[in-house]
Scaffold this motif. Structure first.
Motif, short mmCIF file in Angstrom:
data_model
loop_
_atom_site.label_atom_id
_atom_site.label_comp_id
_atom_site.label_asym_id
_atom_site.label_seq_id
_atom_site.Cartn_x
_atom_site.Cartn_y
_atom_site.Cartn_z
N PRO A 1 0.83 -1.20 0.00
CA PRO A 1 0.00 0.00 0.00
C PRO A 1 0.87 1.24 0.00
N GLY A 2 0.34 2.33 -0.54
CA GLY A 2 1.12 3.54 -0.68
C GLY A 2 1.63 4.11 0.62
N ASN A 3 0.89 3.91 1.73
CA ASN A 3 1.32 4.52 2.98
C ASN A 3 2.31 3.66 3.75
N GLN A 4 2.74 2.55 3.17
CA GLN A 4 3.78 1.77 3.83
C GLN A 4 5.08 2.56 3.79
N ALA A 5 5.88 2.45 4.84
CA ALA A 5 7.10 3.23 4.93
C ALA A 5 8.13 2.79 3.89
N GLN A 6 8.95 3.76 3.43
CA GLN A 6 9.98 3.47 2.45
C GLN A 6 11.03 2.53 3.00
N MET A 7 11.43 2.76 4.23
CA MET A 7 12.55 1.99 4.75
C MET A 7 12.49 1.91 6.26
N SER A 8 13.32 1.06 6.81
CA SER A 8 13.34 0.82 8.25
C SER A 8 14.45 1.62 8.90
N MET A 9 14.22 2.08 10.13
CA MET A 9 15.25 2.77 10.88
C MET A 9 16.42 1.84 11.19
N PHE A 10 16.18 0.51 11.10
CA PHE A 10 17.24 -0.45 11.40
C PHE A 10 18.16 -0.69 10.21
N THR A 11 17.79 -0.20 9.03
CA THR A 11 18.62 -0.43 7.84
C THR A 11 19.04 0.86 7.15
N VAL B 1 20.05 11.30 22.28
CA VAL B 1 18.61 11.18 22.46
C VAL B 1 18.07 9.96 21.70
N VAL B 2 18.58 9.74 20.48
CA VAL B 2 18.16 8.57 19.70
C VAL B 2 18.51 7.28 20.43
N ARG C 1 7.84 5.89 15.10
CA ARG C 1 8.46 5.00 14.12
C ARG C 1 9.29 3.92 14.81
N ALA C 2 10.10 4.31 15.79
CA ALA C 2 10.93 3.35 16.51
C ALA C 2 10.08 2.30 17.21
N ARG C 3 9.00 2.75 17.84
CA ARG C 3 8.13 1.81 18.56
C ARG C 3 7.43 0.86 17.58
N THR C 4 6.96 1.39 16.47
CA THR C 4 6.24 0.56 15.50
C THR C 4 7.17 -0.47 14.86
N GLU C 5 8.37 -0.06 14.51
CA GLU C 5 9.29 -1.00 13.88
C GLU C 5 9.80 -2.04 14.87
N ALA C 6 9.95 -1.66 16.13
CA ALA C 6 10.31 -2.64 17.15
C ALA C 6 9.19 -3.65 17.32
N ALA C 7 7.96 -3.18 17.27
CA ALA C 7 6.81 -4.09 17.37
C ALA C 7 6.78 -5.03 16.17
N ALA C 8 7.09 -4.51 14.98
CA ALA C 8 7.11 -5.35 13.79
C ALA C 8 8.16 -6.46 13.94
N HIS C 9 9.30 -6.12 14.49
CA HIS C 9 10.35 -7.13 14.70
C HIS C 9 9.87 -8.20 15.68
N LEU C 10 9.22 -7.79 16.77
CA LEU C 10 8.74 -8.76 17.76
C LEU C 10 7.63 -9.64 17.19
N LEU C 11 6.82 -9.09 16.31
CA LEU C 11 5.72 -9.86 15.72
C LEU C 11 6.22 -11.06 14.93
N VAL C 12 7.33 -10.90 14.24
CA VAL C 12 7.82 -11.99 13.40
C VAL C 12 8.92 -12.82 14.05
N SER C 13 9.49 -12.32 15.14
CA SER C 13 10.59 -13.05 15.77
C SER C 13 10.21 -13.71 17.09
N THR C 14 9.00 -13.42 17.58
CA THR C 14 8.54 -14.03 18.83
C THR C 14 7.09 -14.47 18.70
N SER C 15 6.63 -15.18 19.69
CA SER C 15 5.21 -15.57 19.75
C SER C 15 4.48 -14.78 20.82
N LEU C 16 5.05 -13.67 21.23
CA LEU C 16 4.42 -12.84 22.26
C LEU C 16 3.03 -12.40 21.81
N PRO C 17 2.07 -12.36 22.73
CA PRO C 17 0.74 -11.85 22.37
C PRO C 17 0.78 -10.35 22.10
#
Length: 320
Positions: free
Chosen positions: A197-207, A220-221, A266-282
C-alpha cells in the motif's frame, strides 16, 4: 481515447529502474488483458538517446517537444540528473504544458523535483526518495513533503518514493484502471511478493543511514531506542537532554528529517514489527514492551505505518 497514452519522461542520468518499472509493468498489463491497452512511450529532450545513471543508453521514442495531448498519464522519472532536469526551462516548460493535457501526472523518486519546478506540487502533499526529502521541502516550502510513504496520491498528481516504488505506484494505477485481479496478475508475473500500500514506509530505521553526527541527537536517539516503554514525550526528551522542546525539534528535523514525536512512533512501531515476526508474544505484551500501552494504539500506529493491522503483518511474514 482508444488506448491509454502514457508518456514517461527520461533525461540524461535518469534512473533506469524508475523508467523500466513503469514501462514493463504497463506492457505486462497489456499482455494479460488490459482493455483499453496502454500505449507507452519514452520521451526525451529532442528525442535523443539518454545515458542512464547506470551507464546504459536508452533510445528516446519521441521528442519531448513534439509530444501532444491528450494523455492518460505523464510520468517523470528521477535519477542523479534530476537537478539539471529541474533547472532546464525546456524540460520544465513541456512538463507543465503536458500536465494540463493529462488525466493524471506522476513522478518517481527525485522526479518530484521536476514536478515541483513546474509548479505542479504547490499546495499538495508529496513524497520523494527518503534521502532527498529534506532538500525538496527546504527548496519548496509550498509543498507538504512527506518522505516516508512509498507513494502519495493528491488529486490527479501522484509522487512515488525511491526507485522500485515505481512498481508499487504502477500496480496501483493498473488496479485503478482495470481492477484488482489484473494488478495482482501483473504483480505475480513480475514476481512481486506483495503489492504494498502507498502509505507503507519506504525503509526501516534499522537499515537506514548511520547514526546522526550531532552528539546530542545521537544521545537522544540512543535513549529512545533503548527505552521504548518509557516516557518519550518531546518534553521529557528535551528535559533529559537539557534543551528546549523547540531546539530539540529543530535538531531532529535538521539531522533526521522528522520530529522527535514522529521518530518515537516509528521506533516503537518497527520494534513491534520485529517482535511480531521473531517471537510468539501476544499483542498486549508487544504493545506494552514497545510503549504503546494498549493493543488499539499498536494497531492504529501499525496501520498508519504499514497499511495493514499487526495481526495480518505477522501472518504474511511468517508464511514466507
Amino acid at each position: 481515447m482508444t488506448q491509454r497514452r502514457v508518456v514517461v519522461l527520461g533525461y540524461h542520468a535518469a534512473e533506469l529502474l524508475d523508467i523500466s518499472c513503469v514501462t514493463s509493468s504497463l506492457i505486462m498489463a497489456n499482455l494479460h488483458g488490459a482493455v483499453p491497452l496502454y500505449d507507452v512511450c519514452l520521451a526525451t529532450p529532442s528525442g535523443l538517446p539518454i545515458t542512464c545513471a547506470s551507464g546504459l543508453t536508452l533510445q528516446g521514442q519521441q521528442a519531448l517537444e513534439h509530444v501532444t495531448g491528450p494523455l492518460d498519464t505523464l510520468v517523470v522519472s528521477g535519477g542523479i540528473g534530476h537537478e539539471d532536469a529541474a533547472a532546464s526551462q525546456v524540460i520544465v516548460g513541456h512538463v507543465r504544458r503536458l500536465a494540463r493535457e493529462s488525466r493524471r501526472v506522476a513522478s518517481v523518486c527525485t522526479g518530484a523535483a521536476v514536478l515541483a519546478a513546474a509548479g505542479l506540487l504547490a499546495g499538495r502533499r508529496a513524497t520523494t526518495h527518503w534521502k532527498y526529502g529534506y532538500v525538496l521541502a527546504t527548496r519548496h516550502p509550498e509543498i507538504t513533503v512527506d518522505a516516508e510513504p512509498i507513494f502519495i496520491r493528491d488529486g490527479n498528481v501522484a509522487t512515488a518514493a525511491g526507485v522500485t516504488s515505481a512498481l508499487d505506484l504502477t500496480l496501483a494505477f493498473i488496479e485503478e484502471d482495470h481492477g484488482a485481479p489484473l494488478a495482482r496478475e501483473v504483480a505475480r508475473y513480475l514476481v512481486a511478493y506483495l503489492q504494498r500500500p502507498g502509505n507503507q514506509a519506504q525503509m526501516s530505521m534499522f537499515t537506514e543511514s548511520p547514526p546522526p553526527s550531532d552528539s546530542l541527537v545521537k544521545r537522544v536517539v540512543d535513549h529512545i531506542t533503548g527505552h521504548l516503554d518509557g516516557d518519550l514525550t518531546t518534553a521529557s526528551l528535551a528535559a533529559d537532554a537539557g534543551v528546549s522542546e523547540r531546539h530539540l525539534t529543530r535538531l531532529f528535523l535538521r539531522h533526521l528529517g522528522q520530529s522527535p514525536g514522529r521518530f518515537v512512533r516509528r521506533a516503537r512501531t518497527e520494534a513491534a514489527a520485529h517482535l511480531l515476526v521473531s517471537t510468539s508474544l501476544p499483542m498486549a505484551a508487544i504493545a506494552s514492551r514497545c510503549g504503546f500501552g494498549t493493543t488499539e494504539s499498536l494497531r492504529q500506529n501499525f496501520l498508519n505505518r504499514y497499511g495493514i493491522p499487526p495481526s495480518r503483518y505477522r501472518l504474511t511474514k511468517t508464511m514466507r
